[in-house]
Design a protein around this motif. Structure first.
Motif, PDB file in Angstrom:
ATOM      1  N   ASP A   1       0.846  -1.189   0.000  1.00 12.67           N
ATOM      2  CA  ASP A   1       0.000   0.000   0.000  1.00 12.67           C
ATOM      3  C   ASP A   1       0.882   1.240   0.000  1.00 12.67           C
ATOM      4  O   ASP A   1       2.107   1.153  -0.003  1.00 12.67           O
ATOM      5  N   ARG A   2       0.258   2.397  -0.028  1.00 17.06           N
ATOM      6  CA  ARG A   2       1.036   3.625  -0.105  1.00 17.06           C
ATOM      7  C   ARG A   2       1.840   3.824   1.168  1.00 17.06           C
ATOM      8  O   ARG A   2       1.296   3.998   2.242  1.00 17.06           O
ATOM      9  N   GLY A   3       3.142   3.801   1.007  1.00 22.12           N
ATOM     10  CA  GLY A   3       4.002   3.924   2.176  1.00 22.12           C
ATOM     11  C   GLY A   3       4.039   5.344   2.701  1.00 22.12           C
ATOM     12  O   GLY A   3       3.689   6.299   2.018  1.00 22.12           O
ATOM     13  N   SER A   4       4.514   5.496   3.925  1.00 21.59           N
ATOM     14  CA  SER A   4       4.600   6.812   4.548  1.00 21.59           C
ATOM     15  C   SER A   4       6.002   7.398   4.439  1.00 21.59           C
ATOM     16  O   SER A   4       6.250   8.502   4.908  1.00 21.59           O
ATOM     17  N   GLY A   5       6.936   6.646   3.817  1.00 22.84           N
ATOM     18  CA  GLY A   5       8.299   7.125   3.684  1.00 22.84           C
ATOM     19  C   GLY A   5       8.444   8.140   2.568  1.00 22.84           C
ATOM     20  O   GLY A   5       7.470   8.599   1.958  1.00 22.84           O
ATOM     21  N   LYS A   6       9.689   8.477   2.258  1.00 19.93           N
ATOM     22  CA  LYS A   6       9.967   9.470   1.232  1.00 19.93           C
ATOM     23  C   LYS A   6       9.574   8.904  -0.132  1.00 19.93           C
ATOM     24  O   LYS A   6      10.011   7.821  -0.525  1.00 19.93           O
ATOM     25  N   ARG A   7       8.784   9.649  -0.864  1.00 22.44           N
ATOM     26  CA  ARG A   7       8.228   9.145  -2.112  1.00 22.44           C
ATOM     27  C   ARG A   7       9.315   8.919  -3.171  1.00 22.44           C
ATOM     28  O   ARG A   7       9.250   7.962  -3.934  1.00 22.44           O
ATOM     29  N   LEU A   8      10.318   9.786  -3.234  1.00 18.74           N
ATOM     30  CA  LEU A   8      11.373   9.610  -4.217  1.00 18.74           C
ATOM     31  C   LEU A   8      12.163   8.332  -3.945  1.00 18.74           C
ATOM     32  O   LEU A   8      12.546   7.624  -4.888  1.00 18.74           O
ATOM     33  N   ASP A   9      12.402   8.026  -2.674  1.00 23.12           N
ATOM     34  CA  ASP A   9      13.096   6.778  -2.338  1.00 23.12           C
ATOM     35  C   ASP A   9      12.284   5.568  -2.812  1.00 23.12           C
ATOM     36  O   ASP A   9      12.851   4.583  -3.291  1.00 23.12           O
ATOM     37  N   GLU A  10      10.965   5.647  -2.672  1.00 24.21           N
ATOM     38  CA  GLU A  10      10.101   4.562  -3.128  1.00 24.21           C
ATOM     39  C   GLU A  10      10.236   4.373  -4.641  1.00 24.21           C
ATOM     40  O   GLU A  10      10.362   3.239  -5.128  1.00 24.21           O
ATOM     41  N   LEU A  11      10.239   5.475  -5.381  1.00 20.69           N
ATOM     42  CA  LEU A  11      10.376   5.372  -6.829  1.00 20.69           C
ATOM     43  C   LEU A  11      11.738   4.796  -7.203  1.00 20.69           C
ATOM     44  O   LEU A  11      11.831   3.900  -8.063  1.00 20.69           O
ATOM     45  N   ARG A  12      12.786   5.301  -6.572  1.00 22.37           N
ATOM     46  CA  ARG A  12      14.127   4.805  -6.901  1.00 22.37           C
ATOM     47  C   ARG A  12      14.260   3.313  -6.605  1.00 22.37           C
ATOM     48  O   ARG A  12      14.935   2.582  -7.336  1.00 22.37           O
ATOM     49  N   SER A  13      13.604   2.869  -5.560  1.00 23.23           N
ATOM     50  CA  SER A  13      13.688   1.448  -5.204  1.00 23.23           C
ATOM     51  C   SER A  13      13.034   0.561  -6.249  1.00 23.23           C
ATOM     52  O   SER A  13      13.291  -0.648  -6.300  1.00 23.23           O
ATOM     53  N   ARG A  14      12.188   1.138  -7.089  1.00 27.95           N
ATOM     54  CA  ARG A  14      11.471   0.376  -8.111  1.00 27.95           C
ATOM     55  C   ARG A  14      12.135   0.459  -9.490  1.00 27.95           C
ATOM     56  O   ARG A  14      11.591  -0.065 -10.464  1.00 27.95           O
ATOM     57  N   MET A  15      13.292   1.095  -9.579  1.00 30.41           N
ATOM     58  CA  MET A  15      13.939   1.274 -10.873  1.00 30.41           C
ATOM     59  C   MET A  15      14.901   0.143 -11.239  1.00 30.41           C
ATOM     60  O   MET A  15      15.512   0.182 -12.309  1.00 30.41           O
ATOM     61  N   THR A  16      15.018  -0.856 -10.388  1.00 24.91           N
ATOM     62  CA  THR A  16      15.862  -2.005 -10.715  1.00 24.91           C
ATOM     63  C   THR A  16      15.367  -2.660 -11.999  1.00 24.91           C
ATOM     64  O   THR A  16      14.185  -2.967 -12.138  1.00 24.91           O
ATOM     65  N   GLY A  17      16.281  -2.839 -12.945  1.00 19.60           N
ATOM     66  CA  GLY A  17      15.922  -3.503 -14.192  1.00 19.60           C
ATOM     67  C   GLY A  17      15.388  -2.586 -15.270  1.00 19.60           C
ATOM     68  O   GLY A  17      15.119  -3.044 -16.383  1.00 19.60           O
ATOM     69  N   TRP A  18      15.230  -1.296 -14.976  1.00 18.36           N
ATOM     70  CA  TRP A  18      14.812  -0.352 -16.018  1.00 18.36           C
ATOM     71  C   TRP A  18      16.012  -0.010 -16.906  1.00 18.36           C
ATOM     72  O   TRP A  18      17.169  -0.060 -16.476  1.00 18.36           O
ATOM     73  N   PHE A  19      15.734   0.357 -18.154  1.00 17.45           N
ATOM     74  CA  PHE A  19      16.821   0.687 -19.066  1.00 17.45           C
ATOM     75  C   PHE A  19      17.504   1.983 -18.633  1.00 17.45           C
ATOM     76  O   PHE A  19      16.953   2.789 -17.874  1.00 17.45           O
ATOM     77  N   ASP A  20      18.729   2.174 -19.114  1.00 18.95           N
ATOM     78  CA  ASP A  20      19.634   3.152 -18.525  1.00 18.95           C
ATOM     79  C   ASP A  20      19.119   4.584 -18.565  1.00 18.95           C
ATOM     80  O   ASP A  20      19.291   5.330 -17.594  1.00 18.95           O
ATOM     81  N   LEU A  21      18.487   5.007 -19.673  1.00 20.85           N
ATOM     82  CA  LEU A  21      18.071   6.404 -19.773  1.00 20.85           C
ATOM     83  C   LEU A  21      17.098   6.764 -18.661  1.00 20.85           C
ATOM     84  O   LEU A  21      17.286   7.760 -17.950  1.00 20.85           O
ATOM     85  N   TYR A  22      16.073   5.961 -18.468  1.00 20.84           N
ATOM     86  CA  TYR A  22      15.087   6.242 -17.431  1.00 20.84           C
ATOM     87  C   TYR A  22      15.710   6.140 -16.045  1.00 20.84           C
ATOM     88  O   TYR A  22      15.432   6.963 -15.157  1.00 20.84           O
ATOM     89  N   LYS A  23      16.529   5.118 -15.862  1.00 20.20           N
ATOM     90  CA  LYS A  23      17.145   4.926 -14.547  1.00 20.20           C
ATOM     91  C   LYS A  23      18.047   6.112 -14.195  1.00 20.20           C
ATOM     92  O   LYS A  23      18.019   6.620 -13.060  1.00 20.20           O
TER      93      LYS A  23
END
Length: 394
Positions: A248-270
Protein backbone atom coordinates in the motif's frame (compact mmCIF):
# COMPACT_ATOMS: atom_id res chain seq x y z
CA UNK A 1 -29.46 33.90 -23.86
CA UNK A 2 -26.65 34.01 -21.28
CA UNK A 3 -24.42 31.04 -20.50
CA UNK A 4 -22.70 30.56 -17.13
CA UNK A 5 -19.46 28.58 -17.55
CA UNK A 6 -18.27 27.08 -14.26
CA UNK A 7 -14.58 26.20 -14.44
CA UNK A 8 -11.72 27.91 -16.30
CA UNK A 9 -9.77 24.85 -17.33
CA UNK A 10 -9.31 23.57 -20.87
CA UNK A 11 -12.99 22.78 -21.51
CA UNK A 12 -14.35 25.92 -19.86
CA UNK A 13 -11.96 28.29 -21.62
CA UNK A 14 -12.57 26.57 -24.97
CA UNK A 15 -16.32 27.02 -24.45
CA UNK A 16 -15.90 30.66 -23.43
CA UNK A 17 -13.80 31.40 -26.51
CA UNK A 18 -16.33 29.65 -28.75
CA UNK A 19 -19.24 31.55 -27.25
CA UNK A 20 -17.40 34.84 -27.58
CA UNK A 21 -16.52 34.05 -31.20
CA UNK A 22 -20.21 33.48 -31.92
CA UNK A 23 -21.35 36.61 -30.04
CA UNK A 24 -23.23 34.65 -27.37
CA UNK A 25 -23.30 36.35 -23.94
CA UNK A 26 -21.53 34.39 -21.22
CA UNK A 27 -19.73 34.62 -17.90
CA UNK A 28 -16.94 32.28 -16.82
CA UNK A 29 -16.06 31.66 -13.18
CA UNK A 30 -13.45 29.56 -11.41
CA UNK A 31 -13.02 28.53 -7.79
CA UNK A 32 -9.26 29.20 -7.78
CA UNK A 33 -8.00 32.55 -6.60
CA UNK A 34 -4.49 31.91 -8.00
CA UNK A 35 -3.04 29.42 -10.49
CA UNK A 36 -2.51 25.93 -9.10
CA UNK A 37 1.07 24.93 -8.35
CA UNK A 38 0.64 21.68 -10.26
CA UNK A 39 1.45 21.48 -13.93
CA UNK A 40 1.38 18.83 -16.62
CA UNK A 41 0.99 18.57 -20.39
CA UNK A 42 -1.85 17.39 -22.59
CA UNK A 43 -1.72 15.74 -26.00
CA UNK A 44 -4.06 17.11 -28.65
CA UNK A 45 -4.37 15.23 -31.92
CA UNK A 46 -7.74 14.51 -33.51
CA UNK A 47 -9.40 17.47 -31.76
CA UNK A 48 -7.07 20.13 -33.23
CA UNK A 49 -9.44 21.05 -36.11
CA UNK A 50 -12.23 21.50 -33.54
CA UNK A 51 -9.98 23.69 -31.42
CA UNK A 52 -9.33 25.84 -34.47
CA UNK A 53 -13.09 26.34 -34.92
CA UNK A 54 -13.47 27.52 -31.33
CA UNK A 55 -10.53 29.88 -30.99
CA UNK A 56 -9.82 33.28 -32.53
CA UNK A 57 -7.37 32.90 -35.41
CA UNK A 58 -4.51 34.62 -33.59
CA UNK A 59 -4.84 32.42 -30.50
CA UNK A 60 -4.91 29.21 -32.51
CA UNK A 61 -1.99 30.23 -34.70
CA UNK A 62 0.11 30.99 -31.62
CA UNK A 63 -0.66 27.75 -29.77
CA UNK A 64 2.94 26.66 -30.28
CA UNK A 65 3.86 29.15 -27.54
CA UNK A 66 2.11 26.82 -25.09
CA UNK A 67 4.22 23.81 -26.00
CA UNK A 68 6.99 22.55 -23.71
CA UNK A 69 9.25 23.13 -26.71
CA UNK A 70 7.78 26.00 -28.75
CA UNK A 71 9.94 25.05 -31.75
CA UNK A 72 8.41 21.58 -32.23
CA UNK A 73 6.31 21.48 -35.40
CA UNK A 74 2.90 19.82 -35.00
CA UNK A 75 3.37 17.65 -38.09
CA UNK A 76 6.80 16.51 -36.94
CA UNK A 77 5.31 15.71 -33.54
CA UNK A 78 2.62 13.66 -35.26
CA UNK A 79 5.24 11.73 -37.23
CA UNK A 80 7.24 11.02 -34.08
CA UNK A 81 4.00 9.95 -32.44
CA UNK A 82 3.42 8.51 -28.98
CA UNK A 83 6.28 6.16 -28.12
CA UNK A 84 5.78 3.20 -25.79
CA UNK A 85 9.00 1.43 -24.83
CA UNK A 86 9.81 -1.83 -23.19
CA UNK A 87 10.93 -0.52 -19.83
CA UNK A 88 13.64 -3.17 -19.46
CA UNK A 89 15.34 -2.68 -22.83
CA UNK A 90 14.26 0.79 -23.93
CA UNK A 91 13.23 -0.67 -27.29
CA UNK A 92 10.07 0.38 -29.09
CA UNK A 93 6.95 -1.64 -28.29
CA UNK A 94 4.42 0.58 -30.02
CA UNK A 95 4.21 3.98 -31.71
CA UNK A 96 0.86 5.71 -32.27
CA UNK A 97 1.09 8.39 -34.95
CA UNK A 98 -1.29 11.14 -36.04
CA UNK A 99 -1.22 13.72 -38.85
CA UNK A 100 -0.53 16.47 -36.30
CA UNK A 101 -0.02 16.53 -32.55
CA UNK A 102 0.41 19.42 -30.18
CA UNK A 103 1.72 18.70 -26.72
CA UNK A 104 0.61 21.63 -24.55
CA UNK A 105 1.75 22.77 -21.12
CA UNK A 106 -1.57 23.14 -19.29
CA UNK A 107 -0.63 26.24 -17.25
CA UNK A 108 0.68 28.04 -20.32
CA UNK A 109 -2.42 26.97 -22.25
CA UNK A 110 -4.82 28.26 -19.62
CA UNK A 111 -3.08 31.63 -19.60
CA UNK A 112 -3.12 31.70 -23.41
CA UNK A 113 -6.81 30.81 -23.68
CA UNK A 114 -7.65 33.47 -21.08
CA UNK A 115 -6.50 36.23 -23.45
CA UNK A 116 -9.47 38.51 -23.92
CA UNK A 117 -11.61 36.40 -21.56
CA UNK A 118 -12.73 37.98 -18.27
CA UNK A 119 -12.50 35.05 -15.86
CA UNK A 120 -14.03 35.76 -12.45
CA UNK A 121 -11.76 33.96 -10.00
CA UNK A 122 -12.39 33.00 -6.37
CA UNK A 123 -15.93 31.78 -7.13
CA UNK A 124 -16.49 28.44 -5.43
CA UNK A 125 -19.93 27.08 -6.33
CA UNK A 126 -22.10 26.14 -3.35
CA UNK A 127 -25.57 25.87 -4.87
CA UNK A 128 -27.69 26.16 -7.99
CA UNK A 129 -31.29 27.33 -8.02
CA UNK A 130 -33.81 26.92 -10.82
CA UNK A 131 -35.83 30.11 -11.29
CA UNK A 132 -39.32 29.07 -12.28
CA UNK A 133 -41.30 31.64 -14.21
CA UNK A 134 -38.35 33.84 -15.09
CA UNK A 135 -37.58 35.10 -18.57
CA UNK A 136 -35.27 33.16 -20.85
CA UNK A 137 -32.16 35.00 -19.64
CA UNK A 138 -32.83 34.30 -15.97
CA UNK A 139 -33.72 30.62 -15.73
CA UNK A 140 -30.94 29.45 -13.42
CA UNK A 141 -28.66 30.96 -10.77
CA UNK A 142 -25.22 29.83 -9.59
CA UNK A 143 -24.42 30.76 -5.98
CA UNK A 144 -20.86 31.14 -4.68
CA UNK A 145 -19.29 31.00 -1.24
CA UNK A 146 -18.33 34.70 -1.34
CA UNK A 147 -22.01 35.62 -1.29
CA UNK A 148 -22.23 36.51 -4.96
CA UNK A 149 -24.26 34.83 -7.69
CA UNK A 150 -24.64 34.70 -11.47
CA UNK A 151 -27.97 34.28 -13.26
CA UNK A 152 -28.39 33.10 -16.82
CA UNK A 153 -30.14 30.80 -19.25
CA UNK A 154 -27.90 27.78 -18.76
CA UNK A 155 -25.02 26.56 -16.58
CA UNK A 156 -22.34 24.33 -18.06
CA UNK A 157 -20.18 22.65 -15.44
CA UNK A 158 -16.64 22.41 -16.78
CA UNK A 159 -15.18 22.27 -13.30
CA UNK A 160 -13.05 19.15 -13.50
CA UNK A 161 -13.05 15.63 -12.15
CA UNK A 162 -14.35 16.68 -8.74
CA UNK A 163 -17.07 18.85 -10.28
CA UNK A 164 -19.41 20.65 -7.90
CA UNK A 165 -21.93 21.09 -10.70
CA UNK A 166 -21.95 17.31 -11.16
CA UNK A 167 -22.39 16.84 -7.43
CA UNK A 168 -25.39 19.19 -7.50
CA UNK A 169 -26.88 17.21 -10.37
CA UNK A 170 -26.22 13.69 -9.09
CA UNK A 171 -25.39 13.78 -5.38
CA UNK A 172 -23.49 10.67 -4.26
CA UNK A 173 -23.57 9.29 -7.81
CA UNK A 174 -21.10 12.02 -8.72
CA UNK A 175 -18.36 10.50 -6.55
CA UNK A 176 -15.18 9.51 -8.37
CA UNK A 177 -13.66 6.03 -8.20
CA UNK A 178 -10.01 5.61 -7.14
CA UNK A 179 -8.10 2.98 -9.09
CA UNK A 180 -5.97 0.43 -7.15
CA UNK A 181 -2.68 2.06 -8.13
CA UNK A 182 -0.01 4.17 -6.57
CA UNK A 183 0.48 7.27 -8.68
CA UNK A 184 3.23 9.88 -8.84
CA UNK A 185 3.12 13.11 -10.82
CA UNK A 186 5.93 15.59 -10.19
CA UNK A 187 8.23 18.00 -12.02
CA UNK A 188 11.95 18.65 -11.63
CA UNK A 189 15.10 20.01 -13.26
CA UNK A 190 18.29 18.11 -14.06
CA UNK A 191 22.00 18.88 -14.37
CA UNK A 192 22.64 20.51 -17.73
CA UNK A 193 24.50 17.58 -19.31
CA UNK A 194 21.79 15.07 -18.36
CA UNK A 195 19.01 17.44 -19.49
CA UNK A 196 20.65 17.79 -22.92
CA UNK A 197 21.15 14.03 -23.22
CA UNK A 198 17.55 13.30 -22.21
CA UNK A 199 16.17 15.93 -24.59
CA UNK A 200 18.16 14.37 -27.43
CA UNK A 201 17.23 10.75 -26.70
CA UNK A 202 13.58 10.99 -25.66
CA UNK A 203 10.63 11.12 -28.01
CA UNK A 204 9.74 14.84 -28.30
CA UNK A 205 6.01 14.22 -27.89
CA UNK A 206 5.39 11.36 -25.42
CA UNK A 207 7.93 8.81 -24.17
CA UNK A 208 6.65 6.13 -21.77
CA UNK A 209 7.62 2.63 -20.71
CA UNK A 210 5.89 -0.58 -19.59
CA UNK A 211 8.17 -2.72 -17.43
CA UNK A 212 8.13 -6.47 -16.67
CA UNK A 213 7.77 -5.54 -12.99
CA UNK A 214 4.23 -4.40 -13.95
CA UNK A 215 5.03 -0.72 -13.65
CA UNK A 216 4.38 2.29 -15.88
CA UNK A 217 6.78 5.22 -16.11
CA UNK A 218 6.70 8.22 -18.41
CA UNK A 219 9.27 11.03 -18.61
CA UNK A 220 8.15 14.20 -20.36
CA UNK A 221 9.42 17.66 -21.18
CA UNK A 222 7.28 20.33 -19.51
CA UNK A 223 9.03 23.63 -20.25
CA UNK A 224 12.18 25.26 -21.59
CA UNK A 225 12.13 28.64 -19.86
CA UNK A 226 15.63 29.43 -21.18
CA UNK A 227 16.51 27.53 -24.33
CA UNK A 228 20.24 28.22 -23.78
CA UNK A 229 20.31 26.99 -20.18
CA UNK A 230 19.46 23.27 -20.02
CA UNK A 231 19.67 23.34 -16.24
CA UNK A 232 16.46 25.41 -16.28
CA UNK A 233 14.51 22.96 -18.45
CA UNK A 234 11.63 21.39 -16.57
CA UNK A 235 10.72 17.72 -16.96
CA UNK A 236 8.09 15.68 -15.20
CA UNK A 237 7.45 12.06 -14.35
CA UNK A 238 4.25 10.06 -14.28
CA UNK A 239 4.57 6.68 -12.59
CA UNK A 240 2.03 4.02 -11.61
CA UNK A 241 2.07 0.52 -10.16
CA UNK A 242 -0.53 -1.73 -8.63
CA UNK A 243 -1.50 -1.62 -4.99
CA UNK A 244 -2.40 -4.81 -3.18
CA UNK A 245 -2.57 -6.08 0.40
CA UNK A 246 1.22 -6.37 0.57
CA UNK A 247 1.90 -3.06 -1.10
CA UNK A 248 0.00 0.00 0.00
CA UNK A 249 1.04 3.63 -0.10
CA UNK A 250 4.00 3.92 2.18
CA UNK A 251 4.60 6.81 4.55
CA UNK A 252 8.30 7.13 3.68
CA UNK A 253 9.97 9.47 1.23
CA UNK A 254 8.23 9.15 -2.11
CA UNK A 255 11.37 9.61 -4.22
CA UNK A 256 13.10 6.78 -2.34
CA UNK A 257 10.10 4.56 -3.13
CA UNK A 258 10.38 5.37 -6.83
CA UNK A 259 14.13 4.81 -6.90
CA UNK A 260 13.69 1.45 -5.20
CA UNK A 261 11.47 0.38 -8.11
CA UNK A 262 13.94 1.27 -10.87
CA UNK A 263 15.86 -2.00 -10.71
CA UNK A 264 15.92 -3.50 -14.19
CA UNK A 265 14.81 -0.35 -16.02
CA UNK A 266 16.82 0.69 -19.07
CA UNK A 267 19.63 3.15 -18.53
CA UNK A 268 18.07 6.40 -19.77
CA UNK A 269 15.09 6.24 -17.43
CA UNK A 270 17.15 4.93 -14.55
CA UNK A 271 19.69 7.74 -14.93
CA UNK A 272 16.97 10.38 -14.92
CA UNK A 273 15.37 9.05 -11.73
CA UNK A 274 18.76 8.79 -10.03
CA UNK A 275 19.41 12.47 -10.85
CA UNK A 276 16.07 13.89 -9.73
CA UNK A 277 16.97 16.38 -6.98
CA UNK A 278 16.74 14.74 -3.55
CA UNK A 279 14.57 17.53 -2.18
CA UNK A 280 11.89 17.26 -4.87
CA UNK A 281 8.36 17.26 -3.46
CA UNK A 282 6.13 14.39 -4.56
CA UNK A 283 2.67 14.94 -3.20
CA UNK A 284 0.26 12.07 -2.49
CA UNK A 285 -1.94 11.43 -5.48
CA UNK A 286 -4.45 8.96 -6.88
CA UNK A 287 -5.74 7.92 -10.27
CA UNK A 288 -9.45 8.73 -10.24
CA UNK A 289 -12.17 8.25 -12.83
CA UNK A 290 -15.88 8.89 -13.07
CA UNK A 291 -17.92 6.46 -15.10
CA UNK A 292 -20.51 8.76 -16.59
CA UNK A 293 -24.10 8.42 -15.47
CA UNK A 294 -27.00 10.19 -17.19
CA UNK A 295 -28.02 13.48 -15.57
CA UNK A 296 -31.23 15.47 -15.57
CA UNK A 297 -30.44 18.77 -17.25
CA UNK A 298 -33.52 20.40 -15.70
CA UNK A 299 -35.06 21.42 -19.02
CA UNK A 300 -31.75 22.55 -20.52
CA UNK A 301 -30.63 24.62 -17.55
CA UNK A 302 -27.63 22.63 -16.25
CA UNK A 303 -25.18 20.38 -18.10
CA UNK A 304 -21.56 19.16 -17.94
CA UNK A 305 -18.46 19.21 -20.12
CA UNK A 306 -14.89 17.91 -20.09
CA UNK A 307 -13.66 16.04 -17.02
CA UNK A 308 -16.87 16.96 -15.21
CA UNK A 309 -18.77 14.88 -17.76
CA UNK A 310 -16.29 12.01 -18.15
CA UNK A 311 -13.12 12.05 -16.01
CA UNK A 312 -10.61 9.46 -17.16
CA UNK A 313 -6.98 8.42 -16.86
CA UNK A 314 -4.28 9.81 -19.11
CA UNK A 315 -2.79 6.64 -20.59
CA UNK A 316 -4.44 7.07 -24.02
CA UNK A 317 -4.35 10.85 -24.12
CA UNK A 318 -8.08 11.27 -24.73
CA UNK A 319 -9.17 13.59 -21.91
CA UNK A 320 -8.00 16.82 -23.53
CA UNK A 321 -9.32 15.85 -26.95
CA UNK A 322 -12.73 14.99 -25.53
CA UNK A 323 -12.81 18.27 -23.61
CA UNK A 324 -12.39 20.11 -26.92
CA UNK A 325 -14.99 17.88 -28.58
CA UNK A 326 -17.47 18.68 -25.79
CA UNK A 327 -16.73 22.39 -26.14
CA UNK A 328 -17.28 22.29 -29.89
CA UNK A 329 -20.54 20.34 -29.59
CA UNK A 330 -21.82 22.61 -26.83
CA UNK A 331 -20.99 25.84 -28.67
CA UNK A 332 -22.48 24.49 -31.91
CA UNK A 333 -25.69 23.57 -30.08
CA UNK A 334 -26.06 26.95 -28.39
CA UNK A 335 -25.23 28.76 -31.65
CA UNK A 336 -28.01 26.82 -33.39
CA UNK A 337 -30.41 27.93 -30.64
CA UNK A 338 -29.34 31.56 -31.06
CA UNK A 339 -30.00 31.34 -34.80
CA UNK A 340 -33.45 29.91 -34.21
CA UNK A 341 -32.52 26.59 -35.80
CA UNK A 342 -33.13 24.53 -32.66
CA UNK A 343 -35.15 24.65 -29.48
CA UNK A 344 -32.84 24.92 -26.47
CA UNK A 345 -34.20 21.80 -24.78
CA UNK A 346 -33.72 19.70 -27.92
CA UNK A 347 -30.25 21.15 -28.44
CA UNK A 348 -29.02 20.49 -24.89
CA UNK A 349 -30.63 17.04 -24.81
CA UNK A 350 -28.76 16.14 -28.01
CA UNK A 351 -25.52 17.53 -26.56
CA UNK A 352 -25.97 15.49 -23.36
CA UNK A 353 -26.61 12.33 -25.35
CA UNK A 354 -23.37 12.89 -27.24
CA UNK A 355 -21.41 13.48 -24.04
CA UNK A 356 -22.84 10.24 -22.65
CA UNK A 357 -21.75 8.32 -25.75
CA UNK A 358 -18.27 9.84 -25.58
CA UNK A 359 -17.95 8.60 -22.00
CA UNK A 360 -17.20 5.12 -23.37
CA UNK A 361 -13.62 6.37 -23.35
CA UNK A 362 -13.58 6.35 -19.52
CA UNK A 363 -13.62 2.55 -19.42
CA UNK A 364 -11.28 2.18 -22.40
CA UNK A 365 -8.75 4.50 -20.76
CA UNK A 366 -9.10 2.60 -17.47
CA UNK A 367 -8.33 -0.62 -19.33
CA UNK A 368 -5.29 1.03 -20.90
CA UNK A 369 -4.06 2.20 -17.49
CA UNK A 370 -4.36 -1.23 -15.94
CA UNK A 371 -2.83 -2.90 -19.03
CA UNK A 372 0.40 -0.98 -18.45
CA UNK A 373 0.53 -2.82 -15.12
CA UNK A 374 0.07 -6.24 -16.74
CA UNK A 375 3.20 -6.59 -18.84
CA UNK A 376 2.51 -10.14 -20.05
CA UNK A 377 -0.77 -9.11 -21.66
CA UNK A 378 0.11 -5.54 -22.58
CA UNK A 379 0.06 -6.23 -26.31
CA UNK A 380 -3.69 -6.90 -26.04
CA UNK A 381 -4.39 -3.46 -24.59
CA UNK A 382 -6.26 -0.51 -26.17
CA UNK A 383 -2.91 1.25 -26.57
CA UNK A 384 -1.92 -1.36 -29.16
CA UNK A 385 -5.35 -1.77 -30.72
CA UNK A 386 -6.46 1.87 -30.91
CA UNK A 387 -3.40 4.06 -30.47
CA UNK A 388 -4.57 7.61 -29.82
CA UNK A 389 -7.58 7.47 -32.15
CA UNK A 390 -10.95 8.20 -30.51
CA UNK A 391 -13.22 5.33 -29.54
CA UNK A 392 -16.02 6.96 -31.55
CA UNK A 393 -15.65 8.13 -35.13
CA UNK A 394 -16.40 11.85 -35.30
Amino acid sequence: MRVIVVGAGLAGLAIANGLKKNNIPYVIVDRETAPRDRNWAITLGWALPLFQKLLPEDLYNSLHQCQPDPTLDAKVAGEKGILVRDGATGLEMNVARFPAIRRLNIQKTKRHLSTGIDVKYGKRLIDITINEGKDDDGLVTAHFDDGTSETGSLIVGADGGASQVRRWLLGDLAQQEALPCDFMNFSFTLPADIAVHLDKEMNPTVDVGAHPSNMYLGIFLLDKPDIDKPETWVFYILATWRLDDKNDRGSGKRLDELRSRMTGWFDLYKTVVENVPDDVEIKPDQLRIWKTKPWDNHQARVTLAGDAAHSMTFHRGQGGNLAIKDADEFVSSITAVKRGEKDIEDAVDAYDNGALLRSAEVEISRQASMAFLDYENFDKSPVFKMGISPAMKF
